[in-house]
Design a protein around this motif. Structure first.
Motif, PDB file in Angstrom:
ATOM      1  N   VAL A 128       0.861  -1.176   0.000  1.00  0.00           N
ATOM      2  CA  VAL A 128       0.000   0.000   0.000  1.00  0.00           C
ATOM      3  C   VAL A 128       0.903   1.233   0.000  1.00  0.00           C
ATOM      4  CG1 VAL A 128      -1.742   1.327   1.243  1.00  0.00           C
ATOM      5  CG2 VAL A 128      -1.880  -1.175   1.192  1.00  0.00           C
ATOM      6  N   THR A 172      -3.433   7.063  -3.706  1.00  0.00           N
ATOM      7  CA  THR A 172      -3.339   5.858  -2.891  1.00  0.00           C
ATOM      8  C   THR A 172      -3.347   4.655  -3.821  1.00  0.00           C
ATOM      9  OG1 THR A 172      -4.440   6.853  -0.967  1.00  0.00           O
ATOM     10  CG2 THR A 172      -4.460   4.447  -1.120  1.00  0.00           C
ATOM     11  N   GLU A 173      -2.309   3.811  -3.700  1.00  0.00           N
ATOM     12  CA  GLU A 173      -2.169   2.635  -4.553  1.00  0.00           C
ATOM     13  C   GLU A 173      -2.081   1.382  -3.678  1.00  0.00           C
ATOM     14  OE1 GLU A 173       0.989   3.366  -7.653  1.00  0.00           O
ATOM     15  OE2 GLU A 173       1.233   5.173  -6.416  1.00  0.00           O
ATOM     16  N   THR A 174      -2.840   0.377  -4.065  1.00  0.00           N
ATOM     17  CA  THR A 174      -2.818  -0.905  -3.364  1.00  0.00           C
ATOM     18  C   THR A 174      -2.565  -1.981  -4.397  1.00  0.00           C
ATOM     19  OG1 THR A 174      -4.462  -0.073  -1.775  1.00  0.00           O
ATOM     20  CG2 THR A 174      -4.101  -2.453  -1.842  1.00  0.00           C
ATOM     21  N   GLN A 179      -5.226  -1.665  -7.383  1.00  0.00           N
ATOM     22  CA  GLN A 179      -6.278  -0.665  -7.273  1.00  0.00           C
ATOM     23  C   GLN A 179      -5.609   0.688  -7.042  1.00  0.00           C
ATOM     24  OE1 GLN A 179     -10.149  -1.405  -6.761  1.00  0.00           O
ATOM     25  NE2 GLN A 179      -9.226  -2.815  -8.228  1.00  0.00           N
ATOM     26  N   ARG A 180      -6.322   1.739  -7.424  1.00  0.00           N
ATOM     27  CA  ARG A 180      -5.750   3.080  -7.310  1.00  0.00           C
ATOM     28  C   ARG A 180      -6.859   4.085  -7.064  1.00  0.00           C
ATOM     29  NH1 ARG A 180      -2.123   5.804 -12.165  1.00  0.00           N
ATOM     30  NH2 ARG A 180      -2.810   7.976 -11.920  1.00  0.00           N
ATOM     31  N   ALA A 181      -6.598   5.062  -6.208  1.00  0.00           N
ATOM     32  CA  ALA A 181      -7.567   6.121  -5.934  1.00  0.00           C
ATOM     33  C   ALA A 181      -6.866   7.470  -5.981  1.00  0.00           C
ATOM     34  CB  ALA A 181      -8.212   5.918  -4.566  1.00  0.00           C
ATOM     35  N   VAL A 184      -8.395   2.093   1.379  1.00  0.00           N
ATOM     36  CA  VAL A 184      -7.550   0.900   1.321  1.00  0.00           C
ATOM     37  C   VAL A 184      -8.380  -0.351   1.595  1.00  0.00           C
ATOM     38  CG1 VAL A 184      -5.575  -0.292   2.340  1.00  0.00           C
ATOM     39  CG2 VAL A 184      -5.470   2.179   1.946  1.00  0.00           C
ATOM     40  N   GLN A 213     -11.486  -0.823   0.886  1.00  0.00           N
ATOM     41  CA  GLN A 213     -12.255  -1.112  -0.324  1.00  0.00           C
ATOM     42  C   GLN A 213     -11.354  -1.704  -1.405  1.00  0.00           C
ATOM     43  OE1 GLN A 213     -15.751  -0.783  -0.751  1.00  0.00           O
ATOM     44  NE2 GLN A 213     -15.117  -2.111  -2.434  1.00  0.00           N
ATOM     45  N   HIS A 214     -10.146  -1.196  -1.502  1.00  0.00           N
ATOM     46  CA  HIS A 214      -9.189  -1.757  -2.457  1.00  0.00           C
ATOM     47  C   HIS A 214      -8.965  -3.242  -2.180  1.00  0.00           C
ATOM     48  CE1 HIS A 214      -6.976   2.230  -3.671  1.00  0.00           C
ATOM     49  NE2 HIS A 214      -8.203   2.158  -4.140  1.00  0.00           N
ATOM     50  N   ASN A 254     -11.911  -5.262  -3.197  1.00  0.00           N
ATOM     51  CA  ASN A 254     -11.973  -5.411  -4.653  1.00  0.00           C
ATOM     52  C   ASN A 254     -10.961  -6.448  -5.146  1.00  0.00           C
ATOM     53  OD1 ASN A 254     -13.919  -3.406  -4.652  1.00  0.00           O
ATOM     54  ND2 ASN A 254     -12.516  -1.785  -5.322  1.00  0.00           N
ATOM     55  N   LEU A 255      -9.781  -6.448  -4.568  1.00  0.00           N
ATOM     56  CA  LEU A 255      -8.766  -7.427  -4.956  1.00  0.00           C
ATOM     57  C   LEU A 255      -9.202  -8.845  -4.583  1.00  0.00           C
ATOM     58  CD1 LEU A 255      -5.481  -5.573  -3.912  1.00  0.00           C
ATOM     59  CD2 LEU A 255      -6.346  -5.908  -6.222  1.00  0.00           C
TER      60      LEU A 255
END
Length: 236
Positions: free
Chosen positions: A121, A128-130, A142-144, A160, A162-163, A166-167
């Protein structure tokens, strides 16, 4: 006189630009949040070129033309995003070769944590990248467009979480479970934000491991990748 090959690593973020060069160390300068790079995307090519040019001129010894540059890019960057970054790198350094590396992967390399399955993360100023890494490769991400400069710990924690949800809904759920059992590798400004690592650990019920130096982990990894590229038999 034989001139040793020169490798550069570049991390051009929404708040800070940093350059590493072989035998010369690291130089950094603020980009002005959103002024040159916004949400991980270059918005002012000429301004970025000028900034990076000034940065390399601050090295104790001038850096000659780079043989290879490894540039960090946000995960899920588009071809258009990468092309803008390439224009910046070409304008500032005119390298023989330019390579790109996802920031999350670079941070893992810089932390010496590329074996097995890993959840990284990266929480920056505006992004924000996960990402799930399987044996050093990004396999799901995932990215926001939201970061430390935008809001409170609670919202970043929710993003994070939610990321991760989703993953878990992808084909990589088993690898994700193995990664979360190890804990999250947290990097970027968010790793130093008071209370955020603890909030993530509580919300996701996982251990959170901060990189040794969250602000330079990605640059360190990109530097290692640049040196590896120089040593590769196919580089010449």
């Amino acid at each position: 006189m034989t001139i040793s090959p020169v490798a550069l690593a570049v991390d051009l973020g929404s708040s800070t630009a940093s350059v590493w060069a072989t035998g010369r160390g690291v130089v950094s300068a603020p980009t002005g949040v959103g002024a040159l790079v916004r949400r991980g995307r270059v918005t002012d090519v000429d301004g970025c070129v000028a900034l990076l040019t000034r940065l390399v001129n601050r090295f104790p010894r001038p850096a000659p033309v780079a043989d290879v540059v490894v540039a960090c890019r946000p995960v899920l960057a588009t071809e258009a995003d990468q092309e803008l970054m390439r224009r910046v790198i070409d304008g500032a350094f005119a390298p023989r070769r330019t390579l790109f590396i996802d920031t999350v992967r670079a941070a893992a390399i810089g932390s010496g944590a590329t074996a097995g399955n890993l959840l990284v993360v990266d929480i920056g100023a505006q992004l924000t990248e996960t990402a799930l890494l399987e044996h050093g490769r990004v396999t799901a991400a995932q990215r926001a467009d939201y970061g430390i400069r935008d809001g409170a710990t609670g919202l970043l924690t929710d993003i994070v979480a939610q990321h991760v949800a989703n993953l878990r809904a992808t084909d990589h759920a088993e690898a994700l479970d193995e990664a979360t059992a190890r804990g999250i590798l947290l990097t970027g400004d968010g790793a130093l934000h008071p209370g955020l690592p603890e909030a993530l650990a509580t919300a996701l019920d996982v251990r959170v491991h901060r990189t040794a130096d969250p602000r330079t982990a990605a640059l360190d990894g990109a530097g290692r990748a640049a040196m590896s590229a120089l040593r590769h038999p196919g580089f010449a």
